[in-house]
Design an enzyme around this catalytic site. Structure first.
Site, PDB file in Angstrom:
ATOM      1  N   TYR B 177      35.553  37.552  36.875  1.00 33.26           N
ATOM      2  CA  TYR B 177      34.992  36.995  37.693  1.00 33.26           C
ATOM      3  C   TYR B 177      36.586  36.751  38.709  1.00 33.26           C
ATOM      4  O   TYR B 177      37.218  37.778  38.260  1.00 33.26           O
ATOM      5  CB  TYR B 177      34.826  35.578  37.129  1.00 33.26           C
ATOM      6  CG  TYR B 177      36.637  34.742  36.974  1.00 33.26           C
ATOM      7  CD1 TYR B 177      35.867  35.068  36.091  1.00 33.26           C
ATOM      8  CD2 TYR B 177      36.643  34.581  37.549  1.00 33.26           C
ATOM      9  CE1 TYR B 177      37.536  34.685  34.410  1.00 33.26           C
ATOM     10  CE2 TYR B 177      37.362  33.413  37.039  1.00 33.26           C
ATOM     11  CZ  TYR B 177      38.494  33.919  35.752  1.00 33.26           C
ATOM     12  OH  TYR B 177      39.281  33.038  35.337  1.00 33.26           O
ATOM     13  N   CYS B 178      36.238  36.477  40.089  1.00 33.53           N
ATOM     14  CA  CYS B 178      37.321  36.662  40.788  1.00 33.53           C
ATOM     15  C   CYS B 178      37.516  35.204  42.067  1.00 33.53           C
ATOM     16  O   CYS B 178      37.043  33.580  40.860  1.00 33.53           O
ATOM     17  CB  CYS B 178      37.318  37.864  41.863  1.00 33.53           C
ATOM     18  SG  CYS B 178      35.622  38.035  42.759  1.00 33.53           S
ATOM     19  N   ARG B 179      36.955  34.983  42.989  1.00 34.29           N
ATOM     20  CA  ARG B 179      37.389  34.258  43.655  1.00 34.29           C
ATOM     21  C   ARG B 179      36.003  33.241  43.996  1.00 34.29           C
ATOM     22  O   ARG B 179      36.195  31.752  43.961  1.00 34.29           O
ATOM     23  CB  ARG B 179      37.999  33.947  44.555  1.00 34.29           C
ATOM     24  CG  ARG B 179      39.507  35.207  45.293  1.00 34.29           C
ATOM     25  CD  ARG B 179      40.499  35.198  46.360  1.00 34.29           C
ATOM     26  NE  ARG B 179      41.024  35.139  45.902  1.00 34.29           N
ATOM     27  CZ  ARG B 179      42.013  35.955  46.413  1.00 34.29           C
ATOM     28  NH1 ARG B 179      41.898  36.730  47.389  1.00 34.29           N
ATOM     29  NH2 ARG B 179      43.469  36.660  46.581  1.00 34.29           N
ATOM     30  N   CYS B 183      34.319  36.989  47.348  1.00 30.00           N
ATOM     31  CA  CYS B 183      35.346  38.021  47.015  1.00 30.00           C
ATOM     32  C   CYS B 183      34.614  38.985  46.618  1.00 30.00           C
ATOM     33  O   CYS B 183      33.911  39.145  45.673  1.00 30.00           O
ATOM     34  CB  CYS B 183      35.995  36.979  46.543  1.00 30.00           C
ATOM     35  SG  CYS B 183      37.596  38.115  44.946  1.00 30.00           S
ATOM     36  N   ALA B 186      35.455  41.058  41.378  1.00 30.30           N
ATOM     37  CA  ALA B 186      34.807  41.488  40.713  1.00 30.30           C
ATOM     38  C   ALA B 186      33.585  42.615  40.745  1.00 30.30           C
ATOM     39  O   ALA B 186      34.023  43.407  39.823  1.00 30.30           O
ATOM     40  CB  ALA B 186      33.839  40.031  40.018  1.00 30.30           C
TER      41      ALA B 186
END
Lengths: 221, 221
Positions: B177-179, B183, B186
């Site tokens: 996962y990321c932001r 984003c 990921a």
DNA sequence: CAAGTAATCAATCATTAGTTTAAATACTTG
DNA sequence: CAAGTATTTAAACTAATGATTGATTACTTG
């Protein structure tokens, strides 16, 4: 499509929504539309602008999918595109109130010039209505009342208030409400009532806020 | 002050808030700031714009009281002016997603070109983590991980992923996962992992969404 | 189908907003 | 205190927006 192009396209779409919220008149129209569907002309009058202008702003709101239009004969009726839009508008207003101290300043300045005193909140209102101390008065146009109102409220549109004072009790407090905190109809109603010797107060919130609080509404077809 | 003047002043203030949301770049900056405080330069890089431009946009956001600035030596650190701002941004994004079909279209178009397949949702993720089927991977810069991350997640910033593949299991699925949904870190992480024979999937949401869902976070000082 | 009404469209103008580039300011450090 | 770095400000230019006006379209009704 590379990462930057993707992000640019996505945020440009978000920007479309943002841009539609960037005009005071459009925000005022959304506020009015939270009370229920309206024709272009009635929106133009309610927000003090020309028809052509109202139409243009509605086009922007429609492009952002915040409102929907339906043509009924000669009239075009606009409505919010969903209840999420009203909820969002309330969240937007709430954020503005919490961040921009100017809003409170302007409101205070305005109310200082009026004989209104402080407002009653919904908890107090409910208590006083249950105990019979207070009567709730909806001073919006009748159509909006029919579209949804606080349970037990009596409908007396502001324009008719002065002629219909006899219908209102003098022994109980009359709590007037209208569209919301920046609609001045309840303020005017309280002034009229006080001038004629009624005990009167103002409910600060309107029907959309009442609904958002999860409180029940009554409506008539 | 008459009624119209009052309303005009009030909605003009609301308009100030709306205008600050009317630029794609400013919305992108708010999105990034939801991950935590950042300096002007780092925001400029993250959103692909010049320093002067970033500075100007931040000034607008600051005037609308959405962000606050603090000077620490040579750097100026900007942060959201409160958690309500992040909550509001998520509500804004959610409304945009629900109203503007283009957003889904653009996202699908982007993902079609990638070897990512569909995303895992938070319920599935939690189930797989509990059963030991999956490992959660936070691919954001380490500072953002320290600022708050999904409990049990391993931090491997995207830039280091290729060198640190050995740290990751091959028998379990790796969920990156990321932001947030727009984003692309990921997405890139999943591509790298798949290319090297790992089982990998993407969590669509980011830390702010996770928080807004009421799920717990871990953070490190 | 002509007249009237509600709404939209099109063209114009003034204002505002965003980008770019260059210069200025504020602070740190050798 | 000079040199270097981060940020802000200023000026110039272009693009976008909002208000105004007049023309046009779409529909109803006599």
């Amino acid at each position: 499509m590379d990462n930057r192009a993707f992000k640019d396209q996505i945020y440009e779409q978000f920007g479309r929504l943002g841009k539609s919220l960037a005009s005071p008149k459009r925000l005022e129209m959304l506020d009015v539309l939270c009370q229920g569907p309206r024709t272009v002309e009635s929106l133009a009058v309610a927000t003090s602008q020309t028809l052509a202008n109202a139409s243009q702003h509605l086009k922007v709101l429609r492009t952002a999918r915040l409102v929907e239009a339906e043509k009924q004969g000669l009239h075009v009726t606009y409505r919010l595109a969903g209840t999420e839009v009203c909820d969002f508008f309330l969240a937007f207003r709430h954020l503005a109130e919490s961040r921009l101290a100017e809003i409170e300043r302007i409101t205070r300045l305005f109310l200082d010039g009026k004989n209104v005193l402080e407002a009653v909140d919904q908890a107090t209102l409910l208590k006083r209505v249950r105990s019979g101390e207070a009567l709730v008065l909806d001073v919006r146009p009748e159509q909006e009342y029919r579209n949804g109102h606080i349970p037990g409220a009596l409908s007396v549109p502001l324009a008719e208030l002065e002629q219909r004072l006899a219908e209102l009790p003098r022994d109980r407090q009359v709590v007037a409400y209208c569209r919301g905190p920046y609609c001045v109809m309840a303020v005017e109603a309280v002034e009229i009532l006080r001038r004629h010797g009624h005990k009167a107060a103002r409910l600060e919130i309107g029907v959309p806020d009442w609904r958002a609080l999860g409180l029940p509404l009554e409506s008539q077809p």
